[in-house]
Motif scaffolding. Structure first.
Motif, PDB file in Angstrom:
ATOM      1  N   ARG A   1      -6.728   6.977  -3.586  1.00 20.44           N
ATOM      2  CA  ARG A   1      -6.074   6.505  -2.428  1.00 20.44           C
ATOM      3  C   ARG A   1      -6.175   7.787  -1.187  1.00 20.44           C
ATOM      4  O   ARG A   1      -5.983   7.369   0.075  1.00 20.44           O
ATOM      5  CB  ARG A   1      -4.953   5.611  -2.363  1.00 20.44           C
ATOM      6  CG  ARG A   1      -4.632   4.726  -3.408  1.00 20.44           C
ATOM      7  CD  ARG A   1      -3.183   4.310  -3.691  1.00 20.44           C
ATOM      8  NE  ARG A   1      -2.984   3.561  -2.573  1.00 20.44           N
ATOM      9  CZ  ARG A   1      -3.260   2.428  -2.188  1.00 20.44           C
ATOM     10  NH1 ARG A   1      -3.950   1.615  -3.244  1.00 20.44           N
ATOM     11  NH2 ARG A   1      -2.790   1.462  -1.289  1.00 20.44           N
ATOM     12  N   HIS A   2      -6.222   8.874  -1.445  1.00 21.96           N
ATOM     13  CA  HIS A   2      -6.372   9.961  -0.754  1.00 21.96           C
ATOM     14  C   HIS A   2      -7.636  10.627  -0.566  1.00 21.96           C
ATOM     15  O   HIS A   2      -7.655  11.967  -0.035  1.00 21.96           O
ATOM     16  CB  HIS A   2      -5.321  10.915  -1.359  1.00 21.96           C
ATOM     17  CG  HIS A   2      -3.741  10.494  -1.354  1.00 21.96           C
ATOM     18  ND1 HIS A   2      -2.957  10.669  -0.203  1.00 21.96           N
ATOM     19  CD2 HIS A   2      -3.058   9.842  -2.297  1.00 21.96           C
ATOM     20  CE1 HIS A   2      -1.727  10.075  -0.509  1.00 21.96           C
ATOM     21  NE2 HIS A   2      -1.891   9.527  -1.700  1.00 21.96           N
TER      22      HIS A   2
ATOM     23  N   GLU B   1       0.822  -1.216   0.009  1.00 21.90           N
ATOM     24  CA  GLU B   1       0.207  -0.040  -0.126  1.00 21.90           C
ATOM     25  C   GLU B   1       0.775   1.174   0.089  1.00 21.90           C
ATOM     26  O   GLU B   1       0.375   2.205  -0.695  1.00 21.90           O
ATOM     27  CB  GLU B   1      -0.860  -0.082   1.188  1.00 21.90           C
ATOM     28  CG  GLU B   1      -1.934  -1.052   1.382  1.00 21.90           C
ATOM     29  CD  GLU B   1      -2.764  -1.432  -0.022  1.00 21.90           C
ATOM     30  OE1 GLU B   1      -3.329  -0.549  -0.445  1.00 21.90           O
ATOM     31  OE2 GLU B   1      -2.728  -2.601  -0.462  1.00 21.90           O
TER      32      GLU B   1
ATOM     33  N   TYR C   1      -5.544   2.216   6.358  1.00 22.93           N
ATOM     34  CA  TYR C   1      -5.928   1.513   5.212  1.00 22.93           C
ATOM     35  C   TYR C   1      -7.196   0.768   5.589  1.00 22.93           C
ATOM     36  O   TYR C   1      -7.711  -0.120   4.468  1.00 22.93           O
ATOM     37  CB  TYR C   1      -4.862   0.607   4.793  1.00 22.93           C
ATOM     38  CG  TYR C   1      -3.661   1.340   4.302  1.00 22.93           C
ATOM     39  CD1 TYR C   1      -3.450   1.970   3.149  1.00 22.93           C
ATOM     40  CD2 TYR C   1      -2.443   1.403   5.163  1.00 22.93           C
ATOM     41  CE1 TYR C   1      -2.359   2.627   2.828  1.00 22.93           C
ATOM     42  CE2 TYR C   1      -1.289   2.073   5.040  1.00 22.93           C
ATOM     43  CZ  TYR C   1      -1.283   2.393   3.774  1.00 22.93           C
ATOM     44  OH  TYR C   1      -0.207   3.168   3.209  1.00 22.93           O
TER      45      TYR C   1
ATOM     46  N   TYR D   1       1.594   9.243  -5.881  1.00 25.43           N
ATOM     47  CA  TYR D   1       0.994  10.618  -5.854  1.00 25.43           C
ATOM     48  C   TYR D   1       1.721  11.683  -5.870  1.00 25.43           C
ATOM     49  O   TYR D   1       1.764  12.584  -6.499  1.00 25.43           O
ATOM     50  CB  TYR D   1      -0.036  10.630  -4.762  1.00 25.43           C
ATOM     51  CG  TYR D   1      -1.044  11.523  -4.790  1.00 25.43           C
ATOM     52  CD1 TYR D   1      -1.893  11.651  -5.970  1.00 25.43           C
ATOM     53  CD2 TYR D   1      -0.920  12.521  -3.742  1.00 25.43           C
ATOM     54  CE1 TYR D   1      -2.774  12.830  -5.917  1.00 25.43           C
ATOM     55  CE2 TYR D   1      -1.961  13.598  -3.672  1.00 25.43           C
ATOM     56  CZ  TYR D   1      -2.865  13.808  -4.847  1.00 25.43           C
ATOM     57  OH  TYR D   1      -3.602  14.735  -4.707  1.00 25.43           O
TER      58      TYR D   1
ATOM     59  N   SER E   1       4.154  13.276   0.590  1.00 28.14           N
ATOM     60  CA  SER E   1       3.782  12.062   0.340  1.00 28.14           C
ATOM     61  C   SER E   1       5.114  10.965   0.175  1.00 28.14           C
ATOM     62  O   SER E   1       5.158   9.953   0.785  1.00 28.14           O
ATOM     63  CB  SER E   1       2.950  11.730  -1.194  1.00 28.14           C
ATOM     64  OG  SER E   1       2.722  10.719  -1.566  1.00 28.14           O
TER      65      SER E   1
ATOM     66  N   ALA F   1      -3.837   6.237  -7.516  1.00 25.50           N
ATOM     67  CA  ALA F   1      -2.880   7.098  -6.773  1.00 25.50           C
ATOM     68  C   ALA F   1      -3.722   8.006  -6.073  1.00 25.50           C
ATOM     69  O   ALA F   1      -3.682   8.263  -4.869  1.00 25.50           O
ATOM     70  CB  ALA F   1      -1.963   7.282  -7.443  1.00 25.50           C
TER      71      ALA F   1
ATOM     72  N   ASP G   1       1.385   4.512  -2.727  1.00 23.25           N
ATOM     73  CA  ASP G   1       1.286   5.864  -2.378  1.00 23.25           C
ATOM     74  C   ASP G   1       2.044   6.741  -2.843  1.00 23.25           C
ATOM     75  O   ASP G   1       2.024   8.077  -3.261  1.00 23.25           O
ATOM     76  CB  ASP G   1       1.243   5.886  -0.915  1.00 23.25           C
ATOM     77  CG  ASP G   1       0.101   5.202  -0.059  1.00 23.25           C
ATOM     78  OD1 ASP G   1      -0.885   5.237  -0.913  1.00 23.25           O
ATOM     79  OD2 ASP G   1      -0.034   5.152   1.243  1.00 23.25           O
TER      80      ASP G   1
END
Length: 202
Positions: A160-161, A11, A73, A18, A45, A157, A15
């Motif tokens: 995921r935020h 994971e 997560y 990004y 990040s 990406a 990240d």
């Protein structure tokens, strides 16, 4: 606990894309709060990726600590309910670094909550063109964040935020901070690592 470590490796590696690849200036304008939030996430990040890896290596013998690191997560594919951490709500030790962290985390929480009001808590990515794999980043209300398609590596990406994930990470960070003993050498190192993105800001 090696299963959690493997999950975090996968994971956290995703990240890194990004902050390292995505130029938010290339996207159509976002609602102001969402734009501020995504730019704040991109800023640290790459540093967070490295620091989280160092934290995990430092605390391999602390299962509760690893559960907290993985908590952001929660709800993502592969996250196990058995990893859910127990929050004790310990008192944060006073000191310049703790005060700095709490101040910055309050700012980050405010940005995340403002973004959540505009775009919901969670983001997803949906393929719309199978020929070249492009798709849309979808907000928590099922709407595209931008009226333009993006390639999967960028779309996943960004997705995921979502603000919900940031808020979980902040809750875990505060819990970690409340477990630290400033007199212990390892815990001092943990504190320094947590504060590093903010102490090195230009």
């Amino acid at each position: 606990m090696t299963v959690i470590a493997a999950f975090l490796d996968r994971e956290l590696a995703a990240d890194a894309r990004y902050g390292g690849r995505m130029d938010l200036d290339e996207c159509p304008p976002s609602p102001p709060a969402l734009d501020r939030y995504l730019r704040s996430r991109a800023r640290h990040s790459a540093a967070r990726l490295r620091i989280n890896r160092e934290l995990r290596a430092l605390c391999t013998g602390r299962p509760a600590f690893l559960r907290l690191l993985a908590y952001e997560y929660a709800g993502m594919p592969g996250y196990r309910p058995s990893w859910e951490p127990a929050f004790a709500g310990g008192e944060v030790p006073p000191g310049p670094l703790s005060d700095l962290l709490l101040e910055r985390w309050r700012d980050e929480e405010r940005l995340a909550r403002e973004a959540a009001e505009e775009a919901g808590l969670d983001f997803a990515w949906r393929e719309v063109d199978r020929q070249d794999g492009q798709g849309l980043v979808i907000d928590g209300e099922g709407r595209p964040l931008w009226n333009t398609a993006v390639h999967p590596e960028d779309g996943f990406a960004i997705a995921r935020h979502g603000p919900g994930r940031a808020l979980r990470g902040l809750a875990a960070g505060r819990e970690i901070l409340g477990t630290l003993d400033p007199a212990a050498g390892t815990d001092r190192t943990v504190l320094n690592l947590l504060a590093e993105p903010y102490t090195t800001d230009g």
